[in-house]
Design a protein around this motif. Structure first.
Motif, PDB file in Angstrom:
ATOM      1  N   ALA A  92     -29.679 -16.551  19.145  1.00 13.64           N
ATOM      2  CA  ALA A  92     -29.141 -16.113  20.406  1.00 13.64           C
ATOM      3  C   ALA A  92     -29.843 -16.749  21.650  1.00 13.64           C
ATOM      4  O   ALA A  92     -29.825 -17.952  21.754  1.00 13.64           O
ATOM      5  CB  ALA A  92     -29.130 -14.593  20.464  1.00 13.64           C
ATOM      6  N   GLU A  93     -30.467 -15.959  22.534  1.00 12.41           N
ATOM      7  CA  GLU A  93     -30.974 -16.502  23.794  1.00 12.41           C
ATOM      8  C   GLU A  93     -32.497 -16.717  23.693  1.00 12.41           C
ATOM      9  O   GLU A  93     -33.268 -15.748  23.693  1.00 12.41           O
ATOM     10  CB  GLU A  93     -30.616 -15.533  24.936  1.00 12.41           C
TER      11      GLU A  93
ATOM     12  N   CYS B 253     -20.603 -12.592  24.986  1.00 13.02           N
ATOM     13  CA  CYS B 253     -19.616 -13.672  25.011  1.00 13.02           C
ATOM     14  C   CYS B 253     -18.394 -13.376  24.149  1.00 13.02           C
ATOM     15  O   CYS B 253     -18.490 -12.686  23.135  1.00 13.02           O
ATOM     16  CB  CYS B 253     -20.270 -14.973  24.555  1.00 13.02           C
TER      17      CYS B 253
ATOM     18  N   MET C  71     -16.752 -15.709  22.560  1.00 17.96           N
ATOM     19  CA  MET C  71     -16.658 -16.651  21.437  1.00 17.96           C
ATOM     20  C   MET C  71     -17.871 -16.585  20.514  1.00 17.96           C
ATOM     21  O   MET C  71     -18.033 -17.420  19.626  1.00 17.96           O
ATOM     22  CB  MET C  71     -16.450 -18.081  21.965  1.00 17.96           C
ATOM     23  N   CYS C  72     -18.738 -15.600  20.691  1.00 22.54           N
ATOM     24  CA  CYS C  72     -19.952 -15.481  19.870  1.00 22.54           C
ATOM     25  C   CYS C  72     -20.410 -14.029  19.895  1.00 22.54           C
ATOM     26  O   CYS C  72     -20.556 -13.452  20.965  1.00 22.54           O
ATOM     27  CB  CYS C  72     -21.041 -16.405  20.441  1.00 22.54           C
TER      28      CYS C  72
ATOM     29  N   PHE D 218     -26.073 -11.593  26.938  1.00 23.76           N
ATOM     30  CA  PHE D 218     -24.661 -11.808  27.265  1.00 23.76           C
ATOM     31  C   PHE D 218     -23.752 -11.094  26.279  1.00 23.76           C
ATOM     32  O   PHE D 218     -24.200 -10.586  25.254  1.00 23.76           O
ATOM     33  CB  PHE D 218     -24.359 -13.310  27.293  1.00 23.76           C
TER      34      PHE D 218
ATOM     35  N   ARG E 223     -18.125 -15.021  29.356  1.00 21.54           N
ATOM     36  CA  ARG E 223     -19.519 -14.715  28.991  1.00 21.54           C
ATOM     37  C   ARG E 223     -19.835 -13.222  29.033  1.00 21.54           C
ATOM     38  O   ARG E 223     -20.922 -12.794  28.635  1.00 21.54           O
ATOM     39  CB  ARG E 223     -20.463 -15.483  29.912  1.00 21.54           C
TER      40      ARG E 223
ATOM     41  N   CYS F  76     -29.455 -11.111  22.584  1.00 21.87           N
ATOM     42  CA  CYS F  76     -28.897 -11.837  23.730  1.00 21.87           C
ATOM     43  C   CYS F  76     -28.490 -10.846  24.808  1.00 21.87           C
ATOM     44  O   CYS F  76     -28.084  -9.715  24.507  1.00 21.87           O
ATOM     45  CB  CYS F  76     -27.691 -12.654  23.289  1.00 21.87           C
TER      46      CYS F  76
ATOM     47  N   LYS G 171     -23.272 -12.821  18.552  1.00 17.96           N
ATOM     48  CA  LYS G 171     -24.689 -12.623  18.224  1.00 17.96           C
ATOM     49  C   LYS G 171     -25.241 -11.411  18.953  1.00 17.96           C
ATOM     50  O   LYS G 171     -26.157 -10.752  18.471  1.00 17.96           O
ATOM     51  CB  LYS G 171     -25.489 -13.872  18.605  1.00 17.96           C
ATOM     52  N   TRP G 172     -24.697 -11.141  20.113  1.00 19.59           N
ATOM     53  CA  TRP G 172     -25.192 -10.022  20.912  1.00 19.59           C
ATOM     54  C   TRP G 172     -25.014  -8.679  20.213  1.00 19.59           C
ATOM     55  O   TRP G 172     -25.656  -7.696  20.569  1.00 19.59           O
ATOM     56  CB  TRP G 172     -24.505 -10.007  22.275  1.00 19.59           C
TER      57      TRP G 172
ATOM     58  N   ASN H 268     -28.165 -19.776  28.013  1.00 19.31           N
ATOM     59  CA  ASN H 268     -27.085 -19.438  28.945  1.00 19.31           C
ATOM     60  C   ASN H 268     -27.563 -19.536  30.393  1.00 19.31           C
ATOM     61  O   ASN H 268     -26.773 -19.379  31.316  1.00 19.31           O
ATOM     62  CB  ASN H 268     -26.505 -18.045  28.637  1.00 19.31           C
TER      63      ASN H 268
HETATM   64  S1  SF4 Z   1     -26.111 -16.538  21.982  1.00 20.29           S
HETATM   65 FE1  SF4 Z   1     -25.116 -17.753  23.593  1.00 20.29          FE
HETATM   66  S2  SF4 Z   1     -22.962 -17.826  23.012  1.00 20.29           S
HETATM   67 FE2  SF4 Z   1     -23.944 -16.129  21.805  1.00 20.29          FE
HETATM   68  S3  SF4 Z   1     -23.675 -14.253  23.024  1.00 20.29           S
HETATM   69 FE3  SF4 Z   1     -25.607 -15.154  23.656  1.00 20.29          FE
HETATM   70  S4  SF4 Z   1     -25.117 -16.474  25.414  1.00 20.29           S
HETATM   71 FE4  SF4 Z   1     -23.222 -16.034  24.337  1.00 20.29          FE
END
Ligand code: SF4
Ligand code: SF4
Length: 459
Positions: free
Chosen positions: A189-190, A148, A150-151, A146, A252, A144, A153-154, A216
């Protein structure tokens, strides 16, 4: 009003619309012709919409005959009111056990869109499809752009060689025995980081699936957007957490994230594509006051079809911790449950006044209870509500039902032989049975998989 049984409906319907005496054989084109004329006549005589029972009975007939083309013609003749679509659903329910097991894609899509628009019980659709999940989540990439709050994954940054090859994704879409109308959610993720996304969307659409992406929005522009529209994408869920750019960008982790999300929304509006665009904010401490603004924004703009609010869950890829909302993620968790409830009641009021809120009222009330105490299971009895309905495919091609329970055996791999029989196999039955005792407030219980059963349980 007493509901008619199917055989009574046939008699009623035939008496209602067929010329006297009835034709010697059951001739669908002539029935459609007569019904269409009746609808036109009703409209010419000032009826805003045909009576619900008429729409329902027509729908019943068409469903029972499994004929998509006449269904489409009839629905074009019907004025676009809740009655015409609700009629189709009421017919489905009235049919009960004899429902066709494999609906034509066009009818499945009408049903799905009516359900969403009028908040009709989603479980009604279950008997209409073959065995197997109603939603397949393909995590095309774990990467990803981003950062974020709250996540996480990045943090993964999975190397390309650890991802399932593109041809294997295509093959999987070909062999999985999914019913038409099943939603294929291209996630991450994205997902827009996955170069072959357009081709996968086109392949799924060609098989009669409903296609969706969860993004996103940062890369949703220009050529990418045009190609996705061309591939027939049906649904875009776009994460927008605030109308205030400072709040959104901070949550974000990327400057300009808000501006790019708004550009993506504007580009989709300008493209005029027949897809459903939904905003998907997550309710957190920092954006609590922004939720009413997001609702107003959605309701004021015709090109936005809805807002689907998500409850905050433990960040993806964080260390499991039952007290997560008190510990390291306390800053994300709204500290005043009364204030959360007030905002959610405001969403419910706005929903009743102007619509376009995808969450059922019962789900919004469940959120209020959850934000009061996230440790109390929101359902009244344990058990994963999604065992039969949801399939997740990880970016390496591993097939899993539950992406959260550690130690659960995967169902298999995208390259395994015999996937064409997966949903009737013993391993599918065993895997779904294994989830029967879970009592976690996972995001599948709270958010995208909120079920009819939970609606019943919430006051
Ligand atoms: S997958 Fe979505 S929520 Fe997770 S870091 Fe990427 S943009 Fe943010
Ligand atoms: S965590 Fe439990 S309720 Fe959630 S998907 Fe997994 S098994 Fe189902």
């Amino acid at each position: 009003m007493r509901q008619r049984r199917p055989h009574e409906l046939v008699d009623y319907y035939v008496r209602l619309i067929l010329p006297e005496p009835p034709p010697p054989r059951f001739d669908l084109p002539s029935i459609v012709g007569v019904v269409t004329q009746r609808i036109r006549a009703l409209r010419e005589h000032g009826e805003a919409s045909p009576p619900l029972h008429l729409a329902r009975d027509m729908a019943w007939l068409l469903l029972s005959l499994r004929r998509a083309d006449p269904a489409r013609r009839l629905f074009e003749a019907l004025p676009p009111t809740p009655d015409s679509e609700a009629g189709l659903l009421a017919a489905a329910v009235e049919l009960g056990a004899p429902l066709p097991r494999h609906l034509p894609p066009a009818i499945a899509r009408i049903l799905a869109s009516a359900m969403q628009r009028y908040d009709l019980e989603t479980d009604w659709l279950r008997p209409l499809v073959e065995e197997g999940p109603r939603l397949v989540n393909l995590s095309l990439t774990e990467n990803c752009t981003f950062r974020c709050a709250m996540c996480f994954k990045w943090r993964n940054q999975v190397p390309p060689e650890a991802h399932l090859p593109h041809r294997a994704w295509l093959k999987l879409l070909e062999v999985l025995p999914l019913a038409p109308g099943t939603t294929i959610n291209f996630a991450g993720a994205e997902p827009l980081l996955y170069p072959g996304l357009t081709e996968l969307v086109a392949a799924a659409t060609a098989r009669g699936m409903t296609t969706a992406i969860c993004t996103n929005g940062y890369l949703l522009r220009g050529n990418v957007l045009e190609k996705l529209i061309g591939a027939g994408l049906h649904h875009v869920a776009l994460s927008l957490d605030a109308m205030d750019p400072v709040i959104h960008d901070r949550l974000r982790g990327v400057p300009g994230a808000h501006a790019r999300a708004l550009e993506a929304i504007a580009a989709l509006a300008a493209a005029g594509a027949p897809l459903r665009l939904e905003l998907q904010p997550t309710l957190m401490a920092a954006n609590l006051g922004e939720i009413p603004r997001l609702v107003a924004f959605t309701q004021e703009h015709d090109h936005l079809h809805g807002l689907n609010l998500l409850a905050l869950i433990p960040p993806h890829e964080s260390t499991p911790d039952p007290a997560w909302f008190r510990g390291p993620y306390q800053h994300l968790w709204p500290q005043d449950p009364g204030a959360v409830e007030k905002v959610l009641e405001g969403v419910i009021t706005a929903r009743a006044a102007r619509g376009k809120i995808a969450n059922p009222v019962a789900q919004l009330r469940t959120f209020a209870r959850y934000y009061r105490d996230p440790t109390t299971y929101v359902r009244t009895r344990p058990g994963c509500p999604l065992g039969q309905d949801f399939l997740n495919v990880n970016c390496d091609g591993t097939l899993v039902l539950c992406p959260f329970l550690e130690g659960t055996e995967p169902l298999g791999h995208a390259g395994d032989p015999g996937l064409e029989n997966l949903f009737t196999s013993a391993r599918w039955q065993e895997a779904t049975a294994a989830l029967a005792t879970c009592s976690r407030n996972c995001h599948l219980v709270l958010n995208c998989g909120f079920s009819h059963e939970d609606r019943v349980n919430v006051g």
